[in-house]
Scaffold this motif. Structure first.
Motif, PDB file in Angstrom:
ATOM      1  N   ARG A  56      39.823  34.216  46.225  1.00  0.00           N
ATOM      2  CA  ARG A  56      38.692  34.677  45.149  1.00  0.00           C
ATOM      3  C   ARG A  56      37.619  33.681  45.185  1.00  0.00           C
ATOM      4  NH1 ARG A  56      39.759  36.300  39.020  1.00  0.00           N
ATOM      5  NH2 ARG A  56      41.118  37.950  40.120  1.00  0.00           N
ATOM      6  N   TYR A 148      42.791  40.855  48.211  1.00  0.00           N
ATOM      7  CA  TYR A 148      41.485  41.158  47.435  1.00  0.00           C
ATOM      8  C   TYR A 148      40.820  42.236  48.248  1.00  0.00           C
ATOM      9  CZ  TYR A 148      42.118  37.482  44.344  1.00  0.00           C
ATOM     10  OH  TYR A 148      42.603  36.512  43.384  1.00  0.00           O
ATOM     11  N   GLU A 151      39.684  45.121  45.804  1.00  0.00           N
ATOM     12  CA  GLU A 151      38.816  44.438  44.642  1.00  0.00           C
ATOM     13  C   GLU A 151      37.520  44.118  45.438  1.00  0.00           C
ATOM     14  OE1 GLU A 151      39.170  40.807  41.426  1.00  0.00           O
ATOM     15  OE2 GLU A 151      41.037  41.527  42.595  1.00  0.00           O
ATOM     16  N   SER A 226      30.663  42.975  39.098  1.00  0.00           N
ATOM     17  CA  SER A 226      32.037  43.302  38.679  1.00  0.00           C
ATOM     18  C   SER A 226      33.099  42.730  39.495  1.00  0.00           C
ATOM     19  CB  SER A 226      32.061  45.091  38.820  1.00  0.00           C
ATOM     20  OG  SER A 226      32.009  45.305  40.316  1.00  0.00           O
ATOM     21  N   PHE A 227      32.912  42.285  40.478  1.00  0.00           N
ATOM     22  CA  PHE A 227      34.012  41.361  41.379  1.00  0.00           C
ATOM     23  C   PHE A 227      34.823  40.366  40.783  1.00  0.00           C
ATOM     24  CE2 PHE A 227      35.579  38.003  43.810  1.00  0.00           C
ATOM     25  CZ  PHE A 227      36.698  38.845  44.712  1.00  0.00           C
ATOM     26  N   GLY A 228      36.092  40.570  40.454  1.00  0.00           N
ATOM     27  CA  GLY A 228      36.784  39.388  39.948  1.00  0.00           C
ATOM     28  C   GLY A 228      36.989  40.023  38.153  1.00  0.00           C
ATOM     29  N   THR A 229      36.427  41.029  37.861  1.00  0.00           N
ATOM     30  CA  THR A 229      36.752  41.167  36.366  1.00  0.00           C
ATOM     31  C   THR A 229      37.860  42.353  36.150  1.00  0.00           C
ATOM     32  OG1 THR A 229      35.189  43.214  36.619  1.00  0.00           O
ATOM     33  CG2 THR A 229      34.135  40.980  35.903  1.00  0.00           C
ATOM     34  N   GLY A 230      38.220  43.136  37.407  1.00  0.00           N
ATOM     35  CA  GLY A 230      39.289  44.177  36.891  1.00  0.00           C
ATOM     36  C   GLY A 230      38.645  45.403  36.666  1.00  0.00           C
ATOM     37  N   ASN A 231      37.250  45.388  36.255  1.00  0.00           N
ATOM     38  CA  ASN A 231      36.341  46.603  35.679  1.00  0.00           C
ATOM     39  C   ASN A 231      35.325  46.988  36.867  1.00  0.00           C
ATOM     40  OD1 ASN A 231      35.216  48.641  34.341  1.00  0.00           O
ATOM     41  ND2 ASN A 231      34.258  47.502  32.801  1.00  0.00           N
ATOM     42  N   HIS A 232      35.793  47.883  37.867  1.00  0.00           N
ATOM     43  CA  HIS A 232      34.678  48.234  38.868  1.00  0.00           C
ATOM     44  C   HIS A 232      33.468  49.275  38.153  1.00  0.00           C
ATOM     45  CE1 HIS A 232      37.141  46.449  41.833  1.00  0.00           C
ATOM     46  NE2 HIS A 232      38.135  47.169  41.578  1.00  0.00           N
TER      47      HIS A 232
END
Length: 263
Positions: A56, A148, A151, A226-232
């Motif tokens: 990440r 990733y 993601e 939004s990367f890394g949040t799990g919420n695209h």
């Protein structure tokens, strides 16, 4: 409909033939190799490298540097697409061809957009592939434990779509102004002002300029967050702003200028 696509494809082929021997064309295509390659070499040769979540961190480190380079490449590339016609004074000749003017206008725009799309998707592939290589070359770093691909792909596509307004804006500017210097300067003014607003809003405890994310040059960076949040779906409004802004700018400019002699 079929004839329209044939005309657009012919226009794209003509643009490719026209620009494939230029420096800016290859610089736009190959710039991702430079950024991803340098980062890969830094990590693979750094004996003191450490990160809690290596994969990440690697993606964020690459993209943070790349976003600035991509914006500068975008400004230079899109400005060049129309400047060549101004330089050779060929707009008048182009618009008397037995092809609708909108086909010429939008084939040039689509060509510029596709090259930039290739640029950012190539960068995505290089960064994620380099992580696979790092996992094999230096397994002690832990890159092999992160996956990733998906993601990172969705925020990358969001970034490209959110960039549509800036691409459209630079296309219109370079179409209207004959001077390459003017087009690039206006683009740099937009980039610097957006970056300044971003820095102001990023300062700890600073609450001024709450709408800096509405600056067109900030749409793309905000969409990628939004990367890394799990919420695209996070920050999707920046993608909508980017697409809507591009449509308004392009359609409005085309209908306002189609009767003008811009050559």
């Amino acid at each position: 409909m079929k004839k329209t696509w044939v005309k657009l494809s012919d226009g794209l082929a003509a643009e490719l033939l026209k620009y494939r021997s230029t420096f800016v064309f290859w610089a736009t295509l190959l710039s991702p190799l430079v950024v991803a390659g340098i980062t890969f070499l830094l990590v693979v040769t750094d004996s003191n490298y450490h990160a809690d979540v290596p994969a990440r961190w690697h993606i964020l480190f690459n993209y943070q540097a790349y976003f600035h380079i991509f914006t500068l490449i975008l400004i230079l590339w899109v400005s060049q697409v129309n400047y060549l016609e101004h330089k050779n004074n060929t707009w008048k000749n182009i618009y008397v061809l037995p092809v609708p003017s909108w086909v010429i206008f939008f084939s040039k725009l689509l060509f510029a957009y596709l090259i930039l799309a290739f640029n950012i998707l190539l960068f995505y592939l290089l960064v994620l592939t380099s992580e696979v290589l790092l996992g094999r070359l230096r397994p002690e770093l832990g890159f092999q434990h992160g996956n990733y691909w998906l993601e990172a792909l969705i925020p990358t596509i969001k970034y490209l779509l959110a960039s549509s307004t800036v691409i459209a804006l630079m296309f219109v500017i370079s179409h209207y102004f004959k001077s390459l210097v003017v087009s690039i300067t206006l683009g740099l003014v937009g980039y610097v002002s957006a970056f300044a607003l971003f820095l102001l809003t990023s300062r700890a405890g600073y609450t001024g300029f709450p709408y800096a994310k509405l600056h067109p040059f900030n749409f793309s960076g905000h969409a990628f967050r939004s990367f890394g949040t799990g919420n695209h779906s996070l920050n999707m409004e920046s993608v909508y702003y980017g697409i809507l802004g591009a449509v308004v700018i392009l359609v409005g400019y085309y209908f306002a200028s189609r009767q003008k002699d811009i050559a």
